[in-house]
Scaffold this motif. Structure first.
Motif, short mmCIF file in Angstrom:
data_model
loop_
_atom_site.label_atom_id
_atom_site.label_comp_id
_atom_site.label_asym_id
_atom_site.label_seq_id
_atom_site.Cartn_x
_atom_site.Cartn_y
_atom_site.Cartn_z
N ASP A 6 31.63 41.33 40.86
CA ASP A 6 31.04 42.62 40.51
C ASP A 6 31.82 43.19 39.33
O ASP A 6 33.04 43.38 39.42
CB ASP A 6 31.15 43.55 41.73
N PRO A 7 31.17 43.45 38.19
CA PRO A 7 31.92 43.96 37.03
C PRO A 7 32.68 45.25 37.30
O PRO A 7 33.69 45.52 36.64
CB PRO A 7 30.81 44.20 35.98
N ALA A 8 32.22 46.03 38.29
CA ALA A 8 32.91 47.28 38.58
C ALA A 8 34.31 47.06 39.13
O ALA A 8 35.15 47.97 39.09
CB ALA A 8 32.09 48.11 39.58
N ILE A 9 34.59 45.87 39.64
CA ILE A 9 35.95 45.56 40.10
C ILE A 9 36.92 45.66 38.94
O ILE A 9 38.06 46.13 39.09
CB ILE A 9 35.99 44.16 40.74
N VAL A 10 36.49 45.24 37.76
CA VAL A 10 37.34 45.33 36.57
C VAL A 10 37.64 46.79 36.25
O VAL A 10 38.78 47.15 35.95
CB VAL A 10 36.66 44.63 35.37
N PHE A 11 36.61 47.65 36.32
CA PHE A 11 36.82 49.08 36.07
C PHE A 11 37.80 49.65 37.08
O PHE A 11 38.70 50.44 36.73
CB PHE A 11 35.50 49.85 36.16
N GLN A 12 37.63 49.26 38.34
CA GLN A 12 38.49 49.79 39.41
C GLN A 12 39.94 49.40 39.18
O GLN A 12 40.85 50.23 39.30
CB GLN A 12 38.00 49.24 40.76
N LEU A 13 40.18 48.14 38.84
CA LEU A 13 41.54 47.67 38.61
C LEU A 13 42.17 48.32 37.38
O LEU A 13 43.38 48.56 37.34
CB LEU A 13 41.56 46.15 38.48
#
Length: 396
Positions: A244-251
């Motif tokens: 999920d690309p949002a994992i990158v935003f979260q990290l």
């Protein structure tokens, strides 16, 4: 043409094979490791004989010089007109290269420009091309691109659903990789089944440290799991695969990870390495045999992802004439093959447990007699495919 020298040049390694074009026999092969380090290793094989030496290898020019010395000292000779052409593996051809291409100064510039899409691979591939040009002046060189086989994908398969103007500006689309392997294996699988390639539907699973699935229809790639980069798709040795690309935003937002740290995490510290502490599937299966639950969970994650792609490509192709396993893990890991296809009997896929467990080399069928869809193991041979494409281009 007497022989083709096939080169696979990495950032710190160089693999080579010298192939007789008439018989397709491997006359010699070798691996040069630790390029750029204080002490390199050169391993050269001729038939059943092997020689290894250590020496400084500051750059790819030095690596090529070491390779030539190995041929001079242990054979066969590369002198005179022994080398009719040199074939190179190049990872990323973008949307510019649809076929094997003779090296020109413009081709070198294009490979250099495309390095932004494969920064770990294209610069090393180009270094090998330039070193070969110095070592064998006047010998025709041919580039064979990992991405070229996938240029037949339809727009609905290669297009990402992002702003179209941004995608066009930055050339963002699915390119796919391992194309040389998928091409070779799909052709061998069709021949094994006695099917005309142009009337075949195959799902090829290239499972190595890098891993990808490909839907091949009538000899043409119509979908593949790797995307804009080799990061997308299946779980791999050190790459996460689909995420999920949002994992990158979260990290980035809450974990404080920068772009370089995220790149390092997802490309080099994830996959089986991230889940188990090792990227080697042999170590994982050994740990499972000893009862390690984390290794078992990791293998389940790995095979579940493969199963998702098998189901997806059965839908894309409207069925399949075979499912084909290849590359280091695909050819050798019976536990992986069994896990990837477990529970798919309702789709007409059933393994022969004994045949799957047999440790033999070569092309073979591992599906049960009643399986509607055959399951095959077909060893890949990217070097031979590169040699064949090189011969075809030079002859034309």
């Amino acid at each position: 043409m007497s022989g083709v020298l096939v080169i696979n040049s990495g950032s710190s390694s160089l693999k080579y094979q010298f192939i007789d074009t008439a018989t397709e026999e491997v006359l010699a092969k070798g691996l040069i490791e630790r390029i750029g380090q204080s002490e390199g290793v050169v391993t050269h094989e001729v038939g059943d004989d092997e020689w290894a030496i250590e020496e400084p290898l500051p750059d790819h020019d030095a690596a090529f010089a070491a390779m030539i010395r190995a041929f001079d000292e242990h054979g066969p000779s590369l002198g005179g007109d022994a080398v009719g052409a040199i074939g190179h593996r190049v990872v990323h051809g973008g949307a510019r290269f649809f076929a094997p291409t003779i090296v020109t100064p413009q081709v070198e510039r294009d490979i250099d420009e495309l390095a932004e899409y494969a920064p770990l691979h294209n610069p090393a591939n180009l270094a090998g091309i330039r070193a070969a040009g110095k070592a064998f002046p006047g010998v025709e060189q041919v580039t064979v691109f990992d991405t070229a086989f996938h240029q037949t994908m339809p727009p609905e398969a290669y297009t990402y659903a992002i702003d179209d103007s941004i995608a066009r500006r930055y050339r963002i689309r699915r390119y796919g990789f391992h194309g040389t392997s998928h091409k070779y294996v799909s052709e061998r699988a069709a021949a094994f089944l006695g099917l005309p390639l142009e009337q075949s539907r195959l799902i090829v699973l290239h499972l190595g440290n890098g891993a990808s699935a490909c839907a091949v229809e009538n000899g043409r790639s119509v979908d593949t799991s790797m995307g804009f980069t080799p990061l997308q798709g299946l779980v791999m040795g050190t790459r996460s695969g689909d995420l999920d690309p949002a994992i990158v935003f979260q990290l980035a937002r809450f974990g404080g990870l920068g772009l370089d740290e995220l790149d390092e995490l997802l490309n080099k510290k994830s996959g089986m390495l991230g889940l188990t502490g090792t990227a080697d599937m042999r170590d994982v299966t050994d740990a499972i045999a000893k009862g390690d639950p984390s290794a078992k969970r990791a293998l389940d994650v790995y095979t579940h992802r493969i199963k998702q792609y098998v189901g997806s490509y059965l839908a894309v192709l409207g069925g399949a004439d075979a499912i084909v396993f290849t590359a280091g893990v695909g050819e050798n890991a019976a536990l992986v093959r069994a896990g990837a296809l477990a529970g798919l009997e309702g789709l007409g896929i059933q393994l022969d447990a004994d045949e799957n467990a047999r440790r033999v080399k070569g092309e073979r069928r591992i599906s049960a007699e009643g399986s509607r869809i055959p399951v095959l193991v077909i060893p890949t041979n990217e070097e031979l495919e590169i040699a064949r494409q090189t011969v075809a281009v030079v002859a034309a």
